[in-house]
Design an enzyme around this catalytic site. Structure first.
Site, short mmCIF file in Angstrom:
data_model
loop_
_atom_site.label_atom_id
_atom_site.label_comp_id
_atom_site.label_asym_id
_atom_site.label_seq_id
_atom_site.Cartn_x
_atom_site.Cartn_y
_atom_site.Cartn_z
N CYS A 80 5.59 -40.62 76.77
CA CYS A 80 6.61 -40.49 75.73
C CYS A 80 7.88 -41.26 76.12
CB CYS A 80 6.94 -39.01 75.55
SG CYS A 80 8.28 -38.76 74.39
N GLU A 122 4.66 -33.66 84.18
CA GLU A 122 5.83 -34.49 83.88
C GLU A 122 6.81 -34.48 85.05
OE1 GLU A 122 8.06 -33.68 80.18
OE2 GLU A 122 9.81 -34.35 81.33
N SER A 177 3.70 -29.15 71.02
CA SER A 177 2.32 -29.66 71.04
C SER A 177 1.40 -28.85 70.13
CB SER A 177 1.80 -29.66 72.48
OG SER A 177 2.08 -28.43 73.10
S1 SF4 Z 1 8.49 -32.70 74.03
FE1 SF4 Z 1 7.61 -34.42 72.89
S2 SF4 Z 1 9.32 -35.81 72.36
FE2 SF4 Z 1 9.96 -34.44 74.02
S3 SF4 Z 1 9.54 -35.57 75.88
FE3 SF4 Z 1 7.78 -34.23 75.54
S4 SF4 Z 1 6.35 -35.49 74.38
FE4 SF4 Z 1 8.36 -36.51 74.27
#
Ligand code: SF4
Length: 381
Positions: free
Chosen positions: A121, A151, A350
């Site tokens: 993203c 992440e 999600s």
């Molecule tokens: S929640 Fe969605 S828009 Fe925000 S960083 Fe994660 S994938 Fe990207």
């Protein structure tokens, strides 16, 4: 788009549903899903792998599996399919939350082109860029995130490439880190206390003199802000800084939460102004952003975290997830006897909207609702 964060009321008579102003799929998730399915369409006959779950939603992942996509790792980096089985002919999709530089290098060495099927993203990349910027100015990067989350691991790997880095999971750990900044704890103890959360060759003595805070994009905004404010104050006191000199020791990085996380959290705060009986939050049980929405709601009223309408067993019982003990719990009499019943509903970034619709329909089936869907929609025309 309304400019405020008040929820939308679906007035069904005996049942009143307050739907959060913002909920569900974010740009990053939509983009990742689109790229993944396009990859499947454009590459018939090829083996297609996903590094790990595309996003934290079981339905979306099951859908991808049914199209022949295989998952290489579970959510905690545990290998399901060995990298040794990969060949240069295979396709490996990088999920929305990105991956570590180490893994990317490993795949490139096999001959796999990761950049072509990279669904990272842009808001996650923004955090990486921000980390790189402060790292190049010799600040140590402090990452507020869940140490095992993909992440956070990816952000840590990118940050650690340029500078020393430490992961903090919460305010408690920030307070502990501050003791090392202030020299109140012996440096040697840090390595045990923050095991697995600091970069190679990290020096407690040298690497905590200039710091900046970034975060996993889906953390609770208020938590990150509190941690950043706290560490800033620690630096101000330790180095006797004035407003004009704070930046000598503390980098200003306050904008690393993604827009979707922020809007979904603000929408929940707006929704919580309503005097309701209970809240239902829909999303994958391992979804970080969804669990933070649950945290916000449960401070105020009975809250049920469910993955789909199937978890609403009946008008009497609901099977919901308790992320503190990581188990589903069956609760009876979750709907109050009074009328109308007022329910707050939202979903994580999600979670497909179809699941929210499924939950609403299931709830509606328990009440003598006279209004039709068409009549309800007309109220918003
Ligand atoms: S929640 Fe969605 S828009 Fe925000 S960083 Fe994660 S994938 Fe990207």
């Amino acid at each position: 788009m309304k400019k405020d964060f008040t929820p939308t009321l679906l007035d069904l008579g005996p049942l009143q549903i307050y739907l959060a102003r913002h909920f569900g799929f974010c740009y990053g998730v939509e983009n990742a899903i689109e790229i993944a399915f396009r990859t499947v369409d454009e590459n018939p006959g090829k083996r297609i792998f996903l590094l790990s779950e595309m996003i934290h939603n079981p339905q979306v992942n099951a859908d991808l599996r049914s199209h022949g996509v295989q998952f290489m790792q579970d959510n905690y980096g545990k290998q399901i399919i060995s990298f040794d089985t990969l060949t240069a002919d295979d396709i490996v999709i990088i999920p929305a939350f990105g991956t570590t530089l180490e893994l990317e290098t490993k795949l490139n060495k096999i001959g796999i082109q990761t950049e072509k099927y990279d669904t990272t993203c842009p808001f996650v990349e923004k955090v990486w860029n921000r980390s790189e910027q402060i790292a190049k100015k010799n600040y140590t990067v402090i990452i507020h995130g869940k140490p095992k989350h993909e992440e956070t691991r990816a952000t840590f790997s990118h940050a650690a490439f340029f500078a020393p880095a430490v992961i903090l999971k919460d305010m408690e750990q920030a307070i502990e880190l501050a003791k090392y900044i202030k020299g109140e704890e012996p440096p040697a103890q840090f390595y045990e206390e923050f095991k697995g959360q600091y970069s190679d060759d990290f020096s407690v003595t040298n690497d905590l003199q200039r710091i900046g805070v970034v975060n996993q994009t889906t953390m609770l905004a208020s938590d990150t802000q509190a941690i950043a404010d706290y560490l800033k104050q620690v630096m101000i006191e330790k180095y006797k800084l004035a407003t004009a000199t704070v930046e000598e020791r503390f980098a200003d990085t306050r904008d690393t939460l993604c827009y979707a996380t922020l809007e979904n959290q603000q929408a929940v705060s707006g929704m919580l102004q309503t005097d309701a009986d209970l809240a239902i939050i829909i999303g994958g049980y391992n979804s970080s952003n969804t669990s933070h929405l649950v945290e916000l709601c449960e401070e105020k009223l009975p809250t049920y975290f469910i993955s789909s309408e199937e978890k609403i067993v009946s008008a009497r019982e609901i099977l919901h997830y308790n992320f503190y003990i990581k188990e589903e719990t069956l609760t009876s009499d979750y709907l109050p006897g009074k009328k109308p019943v007022k329910i707050l509903i939202t979903s994580g970034a999600s979670c497909p909207d179809a699941l929210v619709e499924g939950v609403i329909n299931k709830l509606v089936s328990f009440f003598p609702v006279k209004i039709t869907t068409e009549e309800l929609i007309e109220q918003f025309a």
